[in-house]
Design an enzyme around this catalytic site. Structure first.
Site, PDB file in Angstrom:
ATOM      1  N   LYS A 106      -3.417   6.023   8.389  1.00  0.00           N
ATOM      2  CA  LYS A 106      -4.246   6.421   7.243  1.00  0.00           C
ATOM      3  C   LYS A 106      -4.712   7.837   7.523  1.00  0.00           C
ATOM      4  O   LYS A 106      -5.505   8.060   8.432  1.00  0.00           O
ATOM      5  CB  LYS A 106      -5.429   5.478   7.076  1.00  0.00           C
ATOM      6  CG  LYS A 106      -6.391   5.838   5.931  1.00  0.00           C
ATOM      7  CD  LYS A 106      -7.554   4.850   5.849  1.00  0.00           C
ATOM      8  CE  LYS A 106      -8.667   5.248   4.904  1.00  0.00           C
ATOM      9  NZ  LYS A 106      -8.300   5.200   3.479  1.00  0.00           N
ATOM     10  N   SER A 143     -12.743  -2.807   0.678  1.00  0.00           N
ATOM     11  CA  SER A 143     -13.036  -2.151   1.960  1.00  0.00           C
ATOM     12  C   SER A 143     -14.504  -1.767   1.985  1.00  0.00           C
ATOM     13  O   SER A 143     -14.992  -1.164   1.026  1.00  0.00           O
ATOM     14  CB  SER A 143     -12.220  -0.855   2.102  1.00  0.00           C
ATOM     15  OG  SER A 143     -10.858  -1.133   2.128  1.00  0.00           O
ATOM     16  N   ARG A 186       0.880  -1.183   0.000  1.00  0.00           N
ATOM     17  CA  ARG A 186       0.000   0.000   0.000  1.00  0.00           C
ATOM     18  C   ARG A 186       0.903   1.215   0.000  1.00  0.00           C
ATOM     19  O   ARG A 186       1.328   1.695   1.032  1.00  0.00           O
ATOM     20  CB  ARG A 186      -0.887  -0.026   1.247  1.00  0.00           C
ATOM     21  CG  ARG A 186      -1.814   1.173   1.379  1.00  0.00           C
ATOM     22  CD  ARG A 186      -2.748   1.006   2.570  1.00  0.00           C
ATOM     23  NE  ARG A 186      -3.567   2.180   2.776  1.00  0.00           N
ATOM     24  CZ  ARG A 186      -3.196   3.227   3.514  1.00  0.00           C
ATOM     25  NH1 ARG A 186      -1.992   3.235   4.095  1.00  0.00           N
ATOM     26  NH2 ARG A 186      -3.997   4.255   3.663  1.00  0.00           N
TER      27      ARG A 186
HETATM   28  C1  LIG Z   1      -5.448   1.319   5.575  1.00  0.00           C
HETATM   29  C2  LIG Z   1      -6.349   1.526   6.738  1.00  0.00           C
HETATM   30  N1  LIG Z   1      -7.715   1.496   6.594  1.00  0.00           N
HETATM   31  C3  LIG Z   1      -8.386   1.707   7.729  1.00  0.00           C
HETATM   32  S1  LIG Z   1      -7.289   1.963   9.031  1.00  0.00           S
HETATM   33  C4  LIG Z   1      -5.903   1.764   8.025  1.00  0.00           C
HETATM   34  C5  LIG Z   1      -4.516   1.857   8.540  1.00  0.00           C
HETATM   35  C6  LIG Z   1      -4.170   0.715   9.447  1.00  0.00           C
HETATM   36  O1  LIG Z   1      -2.864   0.892   9.938  1.00  0.00           O
HETATM   37  P1  LIG Z   1      -2.479   0.519  11.445  1.00  0.00           P
HETATM   38  O2  LIG Z   1      -2.553  -0.995  11.559  1.00  0.00           O
HETATM   39  O3  LIG Z   1      -1.081   1.039  11.593  1.00  0.00           O
HETATM   40  O4  LIG Z   1      -3.466   1.210  12.334  1.00  0.00           O
HETATM   41  C1  LIG Z   2      -8.279  -0.284   3.774  1.00  0.00           C
HETATM   42  C2  LIG Z   2      -8.023  -1.609   3.818  1.00  0.00           C
HETATM   43  C3  LIG Z   2      -8.882  -2.507   4.505  1.00  0.00           C
HETATM   44  N1  LIG Z   2      -8.598  -3.817   4.547  1.00  0.00           N
HETATM   45  C4  LIG Z   2      -7.494  -4.312   3.928  1.00  0.00           C
HETATM   46  C5  LIG Z   2      -7.240  -5.784   4.006  1.00  0.00           C
HETATM   47  N2  LIG Z   2      -6.653  -3.522   3.250  1.00  0.00           N
HETATM   48  C6  LIG Z   2      -6.847  -2.184   3.148  1.00  0.00           C
HETATM   49  N3  LIG Z   2      -6.043  -1.464   2.505  1.00  0.00           N
END
Ligand SMILES: Cc1ncsc1CCOP(=O)(O)O
Ligand SMILES: C=C1C=NC(C)=NC1=N
Ligand SMILES: [Mg+2]
Length: 217
Positions: free
Chosen positions: A143, A114, A42
């Site tokens: 995020k 998502s 990502r």
């Molecule tokens: C991509 C994403 N989507 C919802 S929370 C998130 C980030 C999750 O990162 P972390 O595990 O460091 O909280």
């Molecule tokens: C936003 C997200 C939620 N769930 C997963 C598996 N990946 C992502 N990038």
């Protein structure tokens, strides 16, 4: 496909910006050695790789995942996923329509979506999603535009309505707060910082897997 989502799955997500100053490929290899079940590239934010640099980095991630026989998925970028022959793609609600993505990648590749509601879940499932991601469960700093933490009620609702689709919780998940995610029926936890920032990634993965053992479902 369902045997690819055995509980407890530990789905590592990382971009070069999440490697806390370490070599991201070394972090990935440590995570693969430590027993992650899925990896997603990502690549976002300031300083993110682009163009040929991103293609080459993604190819190296693919090579490592193939070596450890772990599915390699790419976030958002369908063209990149097709270009490097990734095992799957993960898209959000603001990305390409999931029906369109399924048509582009074919039925063999993994499609993750998502979702934040039963309606979004229904649409994704009807379009052929192999799994759903739901969050943020807890507060997250990984995020920038994350919605407010929703806990696990949405995960419970979706699994209650659609018991056969694997659901991953995401957002601020650690081994300490993972039990509630398992309790809600999730097939796995999707994690960025609790793994990319861990001193001992293998030990952290073991903690995640052990956090499932204590939970009576
Ligand atoms: C991509 C994403 N989507 C919802 S929370 C998130 C980030 C999750 O990162 P972390 O595990 O460091 O909280
Ligand atoms: C936003 C997200 C939620 N769930 C997963 C598996 N990946 C992502 N990038
Ligand atoms: Mg997206």
């Amino acid at each position: 496909m369902c045997n690819l989502f055995n509980k407890p799955s530990v789905y590592f997500i990382m971009g070069t910006q999440n490697a806390s100053g370490k070599d991201p490929l070394k972090v990935l290899e440590e995570a693969l050695k430590g027993g992650i079940t899925h990896f997603q590239l990502r690549e976002k934010g300031t300083g993110a790789l682009r163009g040929q640099n991103l293609v080459e980095f993604a190819e190296k991630c693919q090579e490592l995942c193939t070596q450890y026989q772990i599915p390699f998925l790419i976030n958002d970028d369908v063209d990149l996923a097709l270009a490097v022959g990734a095992d799957g793609i993960h898209i959000g609600q603001e990305d390409m329509d999931c029906g369109q993505v399924r048509a582009l990648i074919g039925k063999e590749k993994m499609l993750g979506v998502s979702v934040h509601s039963l309606e979004e879940a229904r649409i994704a499932i009807d379009a052929g999603a192999d799994y759903l991601g739901m969050g943020p469960v807890y507060g997250t700093r990984s995020k920038a535009d994350a919605k407010r933490p929703a806990g696990t009620v949405g995960i419970e609702e979706v699994i209650g309505q659609f018991p056969h689709i694997p659901v991953f919780g995401i957002g601020g998940i650690t081994p300490q707060n993972a039990p509630a995610v398992w309790q809600a029926g999730a097939s796995g936890v999707a994690v960025i910082s609790a793994l990319s920032g861990a001193d001992d990634i293998a030990l952290q993965i073991a903690h995640f897997k052990n956090s499932y053992k204590g939970v009576l479902i």
